[in-house]
Motif scaffolding. Structure first.
Motif, PDB file in Angstrom:
ATOM      1  N   LEU A 546       0.822  -1.216   0.000  1.00  0.00           N
ATOM      2  CA  LEU A 546       0.000   0.000   0.000  1.00  0.00           C
ATOM      3  C   LEU A 546       0.853   1.261   0.000  1.00  0.00           C
ATOM      4  N   ARG A 547       1.898   1.267   0.831  1.00  0.00           N
ATOM      5  CA  ARG A 547       2.710   2.487   0.948  1.00  0.00           C
ATOM      6  C   ARG A 547       3.886   2.486  -0.014  1.00  0.00           C
ATOM      7  N   LYS A 548       3.922   1.533  -0.945  1.00  0.00           N
ATOM      8  CA  LYS A 548       4.954   1.471  -1.984  1.00  0.00           C
ATOM      9  C   LYS A 548       6.355   1.354  -1.378  1.00  0.00           C
ATOM     10  N   ALA A 549       6.456   0.706  -0.218  1.00  0.00           N
ATOM     11  CA  ALA A 549       7.734   0.469   0.473  1.00  0.00           C
ATOM     12  C   ALA A 549       8.420   1.764   0.878  1.00  0.00           C
ATOM     13  N   ILE A 550       7.663   2.857   1.023  1.00  0.00           N
ATOM     14  CA  ILE A 550       8.239   4.111   1.481  1.00  0.00           C
ATOM     15  C   ILE A 550       7.465   4.586   2.697  1.00  0.00           C
ATOM     16  N   GLY A 551       8.125   5.395   3.512  1.00  0.00           N
ATOM     17  CA  GLY A 551       7.486   5.889   4.719  1.00  0.00           C
ATOM     18  C   GLY A 551       7.487   4.838   5.814  1.00  0.00           C
ATOM     19  N   PRO A 552       7.105   5.221   7.011  1.00  0.00           N
ATOM     20  CA  PRO A 552       7.145   4.289   8.150  1.00  0.00           C
ATOM     21  C   PRO A 552       6.068   3.227   8.061  1.00  0.00           C
ATOM     22  N   SER A 553       6.394   2.047   8.554  1.00  0.00           N
ATOM     23  CA  SER A 553       5.415   0.967   8.613  1.00  0.00           C
ATOM     24  C   SER A 553       4.404   1.253   9.704  1.00  0.00           C
TER      25      SER A 553
END
Length: 619
Positions: A546-553
């Protein structure tokens, strides 16, 4: 690509005298204990910010290590590496502009005393995973490396480092997607998981044939484009920051380092991490991924709500994984329109029943907690009633914030399109998912019928037109939740309704949805969708996608999600609100704590507890 002979002939002798553990190649991977990495060399003052930027965007920028100023070696990487000469080709950037291509940085030794070198992991080999999956390796159209694309997906911004995500693409035959996913996950762990499968325009990529870096890999008619995050994102970060002086390895060039003392990426093939791929949209083409364990839990929810307390024969209407697919589509949605309202008691005031609004509000509450924009559309005659439902739900803590209530009375395709899209433009939809929960659905003859075959058309606005218009607007999906086959959206299973449901040949809804969730009571379908969304967004595999492997989990799951789930207490309050406004049970017509003739405390409360039991158990 450059051959190794050309590399040897072009590079200075200092490289050839490096320890044997540190070899130079202009390729993405090679066998043995050597691992490729890309290089970014920044002023020391920017090092903490860039390190944080890489950590916040670990997918495209997996950080292996960094040097200390004036020492120019990276500890714990299995070799003492002189970063001034190790890369086969550097690019020099001044204030965000590439001003030179360099074979080494030796003549910049003085400036480098106050700079830090970062190594980014390039070890995951897509070509190796393709080979493991038994898929043929394809060569790019030109002599360079496989293409990469700038997207419109923003990376997490850290201290001035702000840039779009860069991705690489491989065309994969549709029937090989599952095999590819298993192979990439097995060989690359999390780094091997794709971040988008389907239409490139969903990433803001207008033309696959025109990559921003490298050369195009042609897609065949049966292929699906699959995308992974690319370390070339670092170049966009450097360009956007506009530092006075930065050096990077050139696109397609890597340094080979020996990582024998480090831990290689582990396989993610566990029950919690093994990914499954599911198609959630045809126009635009879009697939989603989720862990096998999350899929199994959602299938348990689907089985739970499929009991048939009214003995209507709904088991014949069931289609496997409709709950899963609807929840996946909703998980990707940004703006959701929910509708409900079945005026079955046409001789009472109000004519509404207790099935529908509680499930709709429970789903809307959870969607809102996930950060999605949610609105509700109802019959105009019931606008004040539903407004009071929402106001009371907020006052009693069932909802945290009010839901905007809309009405629709248009009677043409143009009216429906104008309602759905900004300025009636199909390229600018206001909503990307429509959900109908126990909403009266139009039959083939244009009328609306309750289960007893009574025509209630005079009480129903043509909200069906919105669903029909959405079918012709790319980017809008729809879900219908029902328990008898006469509800909006259940037109997807109308032939089964006509065959197996009493009065089905007359009452069957003729308007379908992309996904038809069938439940013994429609409220249960709303609860199950909220629970399925909780499971999906608590799933590390799906969350990364969903977050395209960017930003915090967002793992571990946020406490607010748990509080936003349906609960016995909240649903008891919600049903009490409906009874207070003289809304009756759908089957019996009783004004009391029951839905579809079933008592709340012994039947519906038990169902809610069962759904929560599956949902909140540790993944």
């Amino acid at each position: 690509m450059l051959s190794s002979f050309l590399l040897r002939s072009c590079l200075p002798s200092a490289i050839r005298s490096l320890p044997k553990k540190a070899r130079i190649r202009n390729m993405s991977s090679m066998p043995g204990g050597l691992q490729p990495a890309s290089v970014v060399v920044l002023p020391r003052s920017l090092a903490p910010a860039f390190e944080s930027f890489c950590q916040a965007n670990h997918g495209p920028l997996p950080l292996l290590g960094q040097s200390e100023p004036d020492k120019w070696m990276l500890p714990h990487l299995g070799a003492v590496v002189d970063m001034r000469t190790i890369c086969p080709q550097f690019q020099k950037y001044e204030f965000g502009t590439c001003t030179g291509i360099l074979a080494s940085l030796e003549k910049y030794s003085e400036q480098l005393k106050d700079m830090v070198a970062f190594l980014l992991d390039c070890s995951f080999s897509l070509d190796g995973a393709l080979e493991q999956a038994g898929l043929p390796r394809r060569q790019p159209a030109g002599p360079s490396y496989t293409g990469a694309y700038k997207t419109t997906v923003p990376c997490a911004t850290i201290a001035g480092f702000c840039c779009p995500l860069v991705v690489t693409m491989r065309p994969i035959p549709k029937d090989k997607l599952e095999r590819l996913l298993e192979a990439t996950c097995s060989s690359g762990g999390k780094q091997g998981q794709p971040i988008h499968i389907g239409d490139p325009e969903l990433l803001g990529i207008k033309a696959l044939s025109k990559p921003d870096y490298g050369d195009y890999l042609e897609c065949q008619p049966e292929d699906i484009p699959v995308f992974w995050p690319s370390p070339l994102t670092s170049l966009e970060a450097v360009i956007s920051y506009k530092a006075p002086l930065v050096f990077t390895s050139a696109p397609g060039c890597t340094v080979m380092i020996d990582l024998k003392d480090t831990i290689s990426p582990s396989s993610c093939l566990t029950s919690e991490m093994v990914p499954e791929v599911h198609a959630i949209s045809k126009d635009p083409l879009h697939y989603s991924i989720v862990s096998a364990s999350a899929v199994q839990k959602i299938r348990e929810l689907e089985s739970m709500i499929a009991i048939d307390p009214g003995n209507r024969g709904i088991r014949h209407l069931l289609c496997k994984d409709e709950l899963l697919l609807a929840a996946l589509s909703l998980s990707h949605a940004r703006s959701v329109l929910v509708t409900t309202g079945f005026p079955t008691h046409f001789n009472q005031e109000p004519p509404e029943e207790t099935d529908g609004p509680p499930g709709a509000i429970a789903l809307a509450s959870f969607l809102h907690t996930l950060g999605k924009k949610v609105s509700m559309v109802v019959d105009r005659r019931a606008l004040n009633l539903h407004t009071k439902f929402v106001e009371d739900a907020v006052e009693q803590g069932v909802l945290k914030t009010p839901i905007p209530i809309l009405t629709y009375q248009g009677g043409s395709v143009e009216d429906a399109r104008a309602f759905l899209c900004k300025d009636g433009d199909p390229k600018s939809p206001r909503f990307d998912h429509l959900v109908a929960i126990e909403r009266a659905g139009r039959a083939a003859d244009g009328n609306y019928y309750n289960m007893r075959k009574m025509n209630i058309k005079h009480l129903v606005d043509p909200i069906d037109d919105i669903f029909l218009a959405a079918q012709k607007i790319p980017g809008i999906s729809s879900t219908g939740v029902g328990d008898g086959g006469n509800e909006l959206g259940t037109g997807k299973v109308k032939e089964a309704v006509k065959k197996y449901i009493r009065n089905g040949d007359v009452i069957a809804c003729d308007v379908g949805a992309d996904f038809a969730v069938i439940a013994g009571v429609s409220n249960w379908g709303g609860y199950a969708l909220a629970c399925a969304l909780y499971i999906l967004n608590s799933c590390e595999v799906h969350g990364r996608y969903l977050r395209k492997a960017i930003g915090p989990s967002r793992i571990p799951r946020e406490q607010s999600w748990t509080q936003a789930l349906p609960s016995v207490t909240k649903e008891e309050k919600m049903l009490g609100i409906l009874v207070q406004h003289r809304v009756r049970s759908g089957v019996s017509g009783i004004l009391g704590m029951e839905v579809d003739g079933l008592p709340f405390h012994s039947v519906h409360a038990e169902m809610i507890q069962k759904l929560l039991g599956v949902t909140t158990v540790c993944m």
